[in-house]
Design a protein around this motif. Structure first.
Motif, mmCIF file in Angstrom:
data_model
loop_
_atom_site.group_PDB
_atom_site.id
_atom_site.type_symbol
_atom_site.label_atom_id
_atom_site.label_comp_id
_atom_site.label_asym_id
_atom_site.label_seq_id
_atom_site.Cartn_x
_atom_site.Cartn_y
_atom_site.Cartn_z
ATOM 1 N N GLY A 93 0.984 -0.953 -0.152
ATOM 2 C CA GLY A 93 0.227 -0.032 -0.264
ATOM 3 C C GLY A 93 0.495 1.093 -0.181
ATOM 4 N N TYR A 94 0.560 2.603 -0.412
ATOM 5 C CA TYR A 94 0.865 3.355 -0.280
ATOM 6 C C TYR A 94 1.265 3.910 0.897
ATOM 7 C CZ TYR A 94 1.368 8.537 -0.764
ATOM 8 O OH TYR A 94 1.738 10.111 0.084
ATOM 9 N N PHE A 95 2.987 4.214 1.129
ATOM 10 C CA PHE A 95 3.871 5.195 2.794
ATOM 11 C C PHE A 95 2.904 4.063 3.565
ATOM 12 C CE2 PHE A 95 3.397 9.844 1.868
ATOM 13 C CZ PHE A 95 5.002 9.256 1.044
ATOM 14 N N SER A 96 3.230 2.782 2.757
ATOM 15 C CA SER A 96 2.129 1.901 4.414
ATOM 16 C C SER A 96 3.829 1.300 5.508
ATOM 17 C CB SER A 96 1.814 0.459 4.610
ATOM 18 O OG SER A 96 2.073 0.318 2.477
ATOM 19 N N LEU A 97 5.228 2.133 4.976
ATOM 20 C CA LEU A 97 6.071 1.828 4.898
ATOM 21 C C LEU A 97 6.519 2.050 6.992
ATOM 22 C CD1 LEU A 97 8.508 4.050 2.339
ATOM 23 C CD2 LEU A 97 7.727 1.379 2.907
ATOM 24 N N GLU A 98 5.836 2.165 7.641
ATOM 25 C CA GLU A 98 5.371 3.087 9.369
ATOM 26 C C GLU A 98 6.870 2.134 9.915
ATOM 27 O OE1 GLU A 98 2.688 1.782 7.871
ATOM 28 O OE2 GLU A 98 1.760 2.923 8.210
ATOM 29 N N PRO A 102 10.360 17.150 -11.204
ATOM 30 C CA PRO A 102 9.436 16.366 -11.723
ATOM 31 C C PRO A 102 8.175 16.112 -10.865
ATOM 32 C CG PRO A 102 11.541 15.436 -10.503
ATOM 33 C CD PRO A 102 11.680 17.609 -11.002
ATOM 34 N N ASN A 103 7.417 15.781 -11.372
ATOM 35 C CA ASN A 103 6.295 15.082 -10.368
ATOM 36 C C ASN A 103 6.819 14.158 -9.093
ATOM 37 O OD1 ASN A 103 3.637 13.387 -9.183
ATOM 38 N ND2 ASN A 103 3.053 14.806 -10.749
ATOM 39 N N CYS A 104 6.702 14.809 -7.553
ATOM 40 C CA CYS A 104 6.421 14.050 -6.970
ATOM 41 C C CYS A 104 6.397 12.551 -6.984
ATOM 42 C CB CYS A 104 5.609 14.424 -4.853
ATOM 43 S SG CYS A 104 6.560 16.465 -5.490
ATOM 44 N N LEU A 105 5.161 11.976 -7.313
ATOM 45 C CA LEU A 105 4.877 10.632 -7.627
ATOM 46 C C LEU A 105 6.427 10.048 -8.414
ATOM 47 C CD1 LEU A 105 1.321 11.052 -8.238
ATOM 48 C CD2 LEU A 105 1.645 10.294 -6.239
ATOM 49 N N TRP A 106 6.764 10.597 -9.021
ATOM 50 C CA TRP A 106 8.162 10.070 -9.732
ATOM 51 C C TRP A 106 8.982 10.180 -8.599
ATOM 52 C CZ3 TRP A 106 12.922 12.279 -11.035
ATOM 53 C CH2 TRP A 106 14.157 11.066 -12.324
ATOM 54 N N LEU A 107 9.138 11.288 -7.672
ATOM 55 C CA LEU A 107 10.724 10.797 -6.940
ATOM 56 C C LEU A 107 10.378 9.858 -6.432
ATOM 57 C CD1 LEU A 107 11.567 14.423 -5.542
ATOM 58 C CD2 LEU A 107 12.302 12.721 -7.602
ATOM 59 N N LEU A 108 9.030 9.564 -5.657
ATOM 60 C CA LEU A 108 9.046 7.920 -5.015
ATOM 61 C C LEU A 108 8.811 6.876 -4.958
ATOM 62 C CD1 LEU A 108 7.506 7.580 -1.930
ATOM 63 C CD2 LEU A 108 5.628 7.782 -3.078
ATOM 64 N N CYS A 168 10.221 18.927 -6.190
ATOM 65 C CA CYS A 168 9.352 18.183 -7.300
ATOM 66 C C CYS A 168 7.713 19.498 -7.437
ATOM 67 C CB CYS A 168 8.995 16.628 -6.962
ATOM 68 S SG CYS A 168 8.081 16.647 -5.215
ATOM 69 N N THR A 169 6.502 19.036 -8.350
ATOM 70 C CA THR A 169 5.582 19.635 -8.117
ATOM 71 C C THR A 169 4.105 18.234 -8.195
ATOM 72 O OG1 THR A 169 4.397 20.758 -9.616
ATOM 73 C CG2 THR A 169 6.228 19.150 -10.177
ATOM 74 N N CYS A 170 3.626 19.175 -7.490
ATOM 75 C CA CYS A 170 2.129 17.895 -8.117
ATOM 76 C C CYS A 170 1.222 18.366 -8.776
ATOM 77 C CB CYS A 170 1.436 18.063 -6.332
ATOM 78 S SG CYS A 170 2.119 16.793 -5.191
ATOM 79 N N GLU A 171 1.586 19.329 -9.707
ATOM 80 C CA GLU A 171 0.873 20.000 -11.339
ATOM 81 C C GLU A 171 0.902 18.876 -11.665
ATOM 82 O OE1 GLU A 171 2.220 23.582 -13.253
ATOM 83 O OE2 GLU A 171 2.517 23.930 -11.281
ATOM 84 N N SER A 172 -0.362 18.508 -12.724
ATOM 85 C CA SER A 172 -0.728 17.471 -13.191
ATOM 86 C C SER A 172 -0.718 15.724 -12.886
ATOM 87 C CB SER A 172 0.690 17.211 -14.932
ATOM 88 O OG SER A 172 0.613 18.615 -15.341
ATOM 89 N N GLN A 228 0.321 14.968 -0.069
ATOM 90 C CA GLN A 228 1.091 13.829 1.334
ATOM 91 C C GLN A 228 2.126 13.574 0.870
ATOM 92 O OE1 GLN A 228 -1.555 11.016 1.883
ATOM 93 N NE2 GLN A 228 -0.412 9.962 3.381
ATOM 94 N N ILE A 229 3.402 13.732 0.199
ATOM 95 C CA ILE A 229 4.555 13.614 0.319
ATOM 96 C C ILE A 229 5.680 14.629 0.152
ATOM 97 C CG2 ILE A 229 6.134 12.946 -1.609
ATOM 98 C CD1 ILE A 229 4.180 11.026 -3.185
ATOM 99 N N LEU A 230 5.166 15.207 -0.223
ATOM 100 C CA LEU A 230 5.094 17.073 -0.685
ATOM 101 C C LEU A 230 5.108 17.651 1.147
ATOM 102 C CD1 LEU A 230 6.917 18.749 -2.239
ATOM 103 C CD2 LEU A 230 4.868 19.979 -3.180
#
Length: 319
Positions: free
Chosen positions: A87-92, A222-228, A294-298, A308-310
């Motif tokens: 899952g997303y961000f289940s790296l607790e 870049p998009n922050c999702l790409w960074l993730l 990074c950006t969350c545009e598009s 959430q990442i940003l």
């Protein structure tokens, strides 16, 4: 007792049952990494292997930030905890041992106090503007052979190609930065990275500590999702992100803004992100705000996830 994962793996491989289970799990992780579809029987086999390892010393093993075989250790940890990344961000759960349990670097505090007060061994004042704490922190670093050598190493790698058409080798630059922050005692690294500034000249020096042109900024954001995504494909980055999430988890109801109430652990986890695909930095010369490049545009229907990442860096009360 909790052991490091390299030792736990050796114990497991010496036991025929544990060995077979662990090898099955390795194949499951490999299939997931290569995005290979698993049939029903394979999925059941993977799930059973994960449950069976629950009785081995591998389940509670951890790694150390400054250990020699760190990447190998982290690979073992994520093999055992592979389902946690579904899952997303289940790296607790951080793969790193709690810093309070790690042996602290032994420092001669009397010598360091003399340096920080702006004096050299013989009592003479250090060169440089005493009103620029970032300049002073650099001078203190230069008086330690190790700090000077590793800082010079990453600076030379990260500034190659500057001012010409060559692009810097970001991968090597990141490795040099990680080397510096992992191998130099925190008395020096924290002082350089978190030096308090009153003017923009000092702020510029602080911002350039991690050589933003090479390690931080791309030509276009870049998009922050790409960074993730690039972070989760890298064992070290994924581990540092898990550590950052665990130790810098904000809590609105908490007076200090942190769910774990440990600012030192949060700052250490933040420093761990430097030299990874998700390297953060100060956003300008005149503020202490930090962000990812990074950006969350598009982002379409994943805008919330991207924000959430940003916000983990931009508006994290704990950090």
């Amino acid at each position: 007792p909790r052991s490091d994962c390299v030792v736990a793996e050796q114990l497991c491989l010496s036991d025929s049952t544990c060995n077979a289970t662990y090898r099955t799990l390795e194949n499951c992780v490999l299939a997931k990494t290569r995005l290979l579809p698993l049939d029903h029987d394979s999925r059941v086999r993977c799930l059973n292997a994960e449950l069976d390892l629950g009785n081995s010393s591998l389940l509670h093993c951890k790694c150390h930030r400054r250990m020699k075989r760190q990447e190998h250790c982290l690979r073992i940890f994520w093999t055992v905890h592979s389902s946690m990344t579904d899952g997303y961000f289940s790296l607790e759960a951080s793969p790193y041992e709690n810093p309070a349990n790690e042996e602290h670097w032994k420092t001669d505090y009397n010598k360091l106090a003399a340096l920080v007060s702006g004096k050299n061994w013989n009592g003479s004042h250090l060169a440089g503007d005493a009103t620029n704490p970032c300049l002073k922190a650099t001078h203190v670093c230069n008086l330690s052979k190790k700090c000077f050598r590793l800082r010079t190493d990453y600076a030379s790698i990260c500034t190659k190609g500057a001012g010409s058409e060559d692009v810097c080798d970001r991968r090597k630059c990141h490795r040099g930065l990680r080397n510096f922050f992992e191998k130099v005692p925190e008395d020096f690294t924290k002082r350089i990275l978190f030096c308090p500034c009153q003017d923009e000249f000092c702020g510029e020096r602080r911002r350039k500590t991690i050589v933003p042109d090479c390690s931080f900024q791309y030509n276009t954001k870049p998009n922050c999702l790409w960074l993730l995504d690039s972070c989760l494909e890298d064992h070290i980055c994924k581990s540092r992100l898990a550590d950052f999430q665990q130790n810098c988890q904000p809590a609105d109801m908490s007076p200090d803004g942190c769910s774990l109430h440990n600012h030192a652990a949060c700052l250490q986890a933040y420093m761990g992100m430097i030299g990874t695909p998700m390297t953060p930095n100060y956003v300008s010369n005149s503020s202490v705000e930090v962000s990812l490049w990074c950006t969350c545009e598009s982002s379409g229907n994943q805008k919330e996830k991207c924000d959430q990442i940003l916000s983990m860096f931009e508006s994290n009360k704990c950090l």
